[in-house]
Design a protein around this motif. Structure first.
Motif, short mmCIF file in Angstrom:
data_model
loop_
_atom_site.label_atom_id
_atom_site.label_comp_id
_atom_site.label_asym_id
_atom_site.label_seq_id
_atom_site.Cartn_x
_atom_site.Cartn_y
_atom_site.Cartn_z
N PRO A 1 5.43 21.27 12.19
CA PRO A 1 4.71 22.04 11.16
C PRO A 1 4.85 21.45 9.76
CG PRO A 1 5.84 23.52 12.66
CD PRO A 1 6.30 22.14 13.02
N ALA A 2 6.04 20.95 9.42
CA ALA A 2 6.24 20.38 8.08
C ALA A 2 5.41 19.11 7.90
CB ALA A 2 7.72 20.08 7.85
N THR A 3 5.38 18.26 8.93
CA THR A 3 4.56 17.04 8.85
C THR A 3 3.08 17.39 8.79
OG1 THR A 3 6.22 15.72 10.01
CG2 THR A 3 3.95 14.92 10.06
N THR A 4 2.66 18.38 9.56
CA THR A 4 1.27 18.83 9.51
C THR A 4 0.91 19.30 8.10
OG1 THR A 4 1.30 19.47 11.85
CG2 THR A 4 -0.35 20.53 10.45
N LYS A 5 1.81 20.03 7.48
CA LYS A 5 1.59 20.50 6.10
C LYS A 5 1.47 19.30 5.15
CE LYS A 5 3.70 23.40 2.47
NZ LYS A 5 2.50 24.22 2.17
N GLN A 6 2.33 18.32 5.30
CA GLN A 6 2.29 17.13 4.45
C GLN A 6 0.94 16.43 4.56
OE1 GLN A 6 7.08 16.06 4.56
NE2 GLN A 6 5.69 14.89 5.86
N VAL A 7 0.50 16.21 5.78
CA VAL A 7 -0.76 15.48 6.01
C VAL A 7 -1.95 16.27 5.48
CG1 VAL A 7 -2.32 14.62 7.80
CG2 VAL A 7 0.14 14.19 7.99
N LEU A 8 -2.01 17.56 5.79
CA LEU A 8 -3.15 18.37 5.35
C LEU A 8 -3.16 18.56 3.84
CD1 LEU A 8 -3.31 21.05 8.20
CD2 LEU A 8 -4.86 19.13 7.81
N ARG B 1 0.86 -1.18 0.00
CA ARG B 1 0.00 0.00 0.00
C ARG B 1 0.90 1.23 0.00
NH1 ARG B 1 -4.62 -2.77 1.71
NH2 ARG B 1 -4.34 -4.15 3.51
N ALA B 2 0.54 2.22 -0.80
CA ALA B 2 1.28 3.48 -0.81
C ALA B 2 0.32 4.60 -1.17
CB ALA B 2 2.44 3.44 -1.79
N ILE B 3 0.39 5.70 -0.44
CA ILE B 3 -0.46 6.85 -0.72
C ILE B 3 0.46 8.04 -1.05
CG2 ILE B 3 -2.41 6.06 0.64
CD1 ILE B 3 -1.48 7.82 2.94
N SER B 4 -0.06 8.94 -1.87
CA SER B 4 0.77 10.02 -2.44
C SER B 4 0.83 11.24 -1.53
CB SER B 4 0.21 10.41 -3.82
OG SER B 4 0.22 9.31 -4.68
N VAL B 5 1.50 11.07 -0.40
CA VAL B 5 1.70 12.20 0.50
C VAL B 5 2.85 13.06 -0.02
CG1 VAL B 5 2.21 12.91 2.86
CG2 VAL B 5 0.89 10.82 2.45
N PRO B 6 2.64 14.35 -0.22
CA PRO B 6 3.73 15.20 -0.73
C PRO B 6 4.77 15.46 0.35
CG PRO B 6 1.84 16.55 -0.20
CD PRO B 6 1.39 15.11 -0.02
N SER B 7 5.99 15.65 -0.06
CA SER B 7 7.09 15.90 0.87
C SER B 7 7.40 17.40 0.91
CB SER B 7 8.33 15.12 0.44
OG SER B 7 9.46 15.52 1.18
N PHE B 8 7.52 17.93 2.12
CA PHE B 8 7.93 19.32 2.31
C PHE B 8 9.07 19.34 3.32
CE2 PHE B 8 3.43 19.65 1.08
CZ PHE B 8 3.52 20.54 0.01
N LYS B 9 10.24 19.74 2.86
CA LYS B 9 11.39 19.82 3.76
C LYS B 9 11.14 20.86 4.85
CE LYS B 9 16.39 20.62 3.74
NZ LYS B 9 17.57 20.96 2.91
N GLN B 10 11.41 20.47 6.09
CA GLN B 10 11.19 21.42 7.18
C GLN B 10 12.10 22.63 7.01
OE1 GLN B 10 12.31 18.23 10.18
NE2 GLN B 10 13.27 19.99 11.18
N GLU B 11 11.51 23.80 7.22
CA GLU B 11 12.21 25.05 6.90
C GLU B 11 13.16 25.52 7.99
OE1 GLU B 11 9.14 27.80 5.82
OE2 GLU B 11 8.50 26.61 4.09
#
Length: 245
Positions: free
Chosen positions: A93-100, A76-86
């Motif tokens: 916050p970066a993980t929250t952004k990815q999930v939302l 199983r794989a879902i297309s969660v986008p990756s955002f490098k923590q700033e």
């Protein structure tokens, strides 16, 4: 299971390398101060409903494949986008952004989420993330759960990934290279989300959407596969032993 004192975690969190990245016992933005997850009456009802659905799902699965947490041959794989923590302390916050972004199709800035979560240079309080996620989307009612057995932990992730609208599980980890070899040093606290699982071969693998690029090597950042049991051990080594599912 190894015990690590909070004083050691706090002391380690202030030791930084010359390039601004946390090393040794430092974290990536997981606040080492423990805050209990206190549920309101409505949250308790929501948890009861979700646990009931989870139990029914497990019973149906067991009737088909037996007691295996992840049946052999599962992918199983879902297309969660990756955002490098700033910043070095914005894994929350970066993980929250990815999930939302995955659940809503769009997201706000990491600074917006840092403000909403009350993130400081000490990091993000993991116990606040479930309520914040629930206030920003309606596709999954996130529940804070801790101290799960390996079987229950695996089932919660499998359940979340296999729903008609899959949801990324959020984890709080203490990472050692012996568990997760793509990391080269000990990370005392790190927040990130799950985006896949694969039991087609042994050992079983789990995919994490990781906002942290340890050592600027491009190895840990993004949708990266790790040993399934190793990630569980990293979750259990963390003093919270918590997941949001």
């Amino acid at each position: 299971m190894k015990k690590v004192s909070l004083s050691f975690l706090v002391a380690g969190a202030i030791f930084m390398s010359g390039n601004g990245l946390s090393v040794d016992a430092a974290g990536t933005g997981d606040n080492s101060k423990f805050t209990a997850d206190i549920k309101s009456s409505s949250q308790k009802r929501m948890e009861q409903e979700k646990e009931k659905d989870f139990k029914q799902w497990k019973e149906t699965k067991s009737a088909k494949v037996g007691v295996f947490a992840i049946p052999g041959g599962t992918y199983r794989a879902i297309s969660v986008p990756s955002f490098k923590q700033e910043t070095s302390y914005w894994c929350g916050p970066a993980t929250t952004k990815q999930v939302l972004h995955y659940l809503n199709g769009s997201s706000s800035s990491q600074s917006t989420y840092a403000s909403g979560l009350g993130t400081t240079t000490a990091g993000t309080d993991f116990s606040k993330i479930d309520d914040y996620l629930n206030s920003k989307q309606s596709k999954n009612n996130y529940i804070y759960s801790s101290g799960n057995s390996y079987s229950t932990w695996s089932d919660r992730i499998d359940y979340s990934l296999s729903k008609s609208v899959p949801a990324p599980v959020v984890l709080d980890l203490e990472i050692y290279p012996s568990y997760m070899p793509k990391y080269t040093t000990h990370i005392a606290g790190h927040i990130l989300n799950v985006s896949g699982e694969d039991s087609r071969n042994s050992p079983v693998q789990i995919r994490l959407t990781d906002p942290y690029d340890q050592g600027s090597r491009g190895v840990t950042l993004g949708n990266v596969w790790h040993p399934h049991k190793g990630v569980y051990d990293a979750n259990m080594d963390h003093f919270r032993q918590a997941i949001l599912w």
